[in-house]
Design a protein around this motif. Structure first.
Motif, PDB file in Angstrom:
ATOM      1  N   ASP A  51      -4.385   5.401   1.957  1.00  0.00           N
ATOM      2  CA  ASP A  51      -3.838   4.473   0.969  1.00  0.00           C
ATOM      3  C   ASP A  51      -4.420   4.828  -0.404  1.00  0.00           C
ATOM      4  O   ASP A  51      -5.616   4.643  -0.639  1.00  0.00           O
ATOM      5  CB  ASP A  51      -4.216   3.054   1.380  1.00  0.00           C
ATOM      6  N   ASP A 104      -3.964   3.459  -3.319  1.00  0.00           N
ATOM      7  CA  ASP A 104      -4.439   2.290  -4.057  1.00  0.00           C
ATOM      8  C   ASP A 104      -5.845   1.900  -3.598  1.00  0.00           C
ATOM      9  O   ASP A 104      -6.705   1.571  -4.414  1.00  0.00           O
ATOM     10  CB  ASP A 104      -3.489   1.103  -3.884  1.00  0.00           C
ATOM     11  N   GLN A 105      -6.078   1.960  -2.307  1.00  0.00           N
ATOM     12  CA  GLN A 105      -7.397   1.638  -1.771  1.00  0.00           C
ATOM     13  C   GLN A 105      -8.430   2.676  -2.232  1.00  0.00           C
ATOM     14  O   GLN A 105      -9.553   2.320  -2.591  1.00  0.00           O
ATOM     15  CB  GLN A 105      -7.347   1.580  -0.246  1.00  0.00           C
ATOM     16  N   SER A 112       0.828  -1.203   0.000  1.00  0.00           N
ATOM     17  CA  SER A 112       0.000   0.000   0.000  1.00  0.00           C
ATOM     18  C   SER A 112       0.866   1.259   0.000  1.00  0.00           C
ATOM     19  O   SER A 112       1.978   1.278   0.495  1.00  0.00           O
ATOM     20  CB  SER A 112      -0.928   0.005   1.212  1.00  0.00           C
TER      21      SER A 112
END
Length: 108
Positions: free
Chosen positions: A86, A88-89, A2
């Motif tokens: 994060d 990416d999240q 992450s």
């Protein structure tokens, strides 16, 4: 792995940011201009809680650019803060557009 990054967040009670459709248009315009590089996300009340940004009943916007959040704060109100999130999240879970505005029949 992450990728945590410091980002800017605008939080407001549900509907304050999204009810009139301006935020939806703003998100669409940014994505049309910048594509996948648009670091600009709408957070539903569920995502606000999932990212531990506030309790229930709040919606939010996350951006890497402070100017984007400041501009929205001037137009729509809300409280600005910073958070380590994060990316990416966010890309995976926060790609939905804000809800469409409620259209009222004012002809009667």
């Amino acid at each position: 792995m992450s990728e945590l990054k410091a980002v800017y967040v605008l939080l407001a009670p549900v509907g304050q940011l999204s009810a009139n459709g301006q935020l939806r248009e703003t998100v669409q315009e940014r994505r049309n201009r910048k594509g996948d590089a648009a670091a600009f996300w709408y957070l539903s009340p569920e995502l606000v809680q999932k990212f531990n940004l506030s309790g229930s009943g709040f919606e939010g916007v996350v951006a890497e650019e402070l100017t984007a959040i400041n501009w929205l704060k001037l137009r729509l109100g809300g409280e600005r803060t910073r958070a380590e999130l994060d990316l990416d999240q966010l890309r995976e879970e926060a790609n939905a557009l804000p809800p469409a505005p409620n259209v009222r029949d004012i002809s009667a």
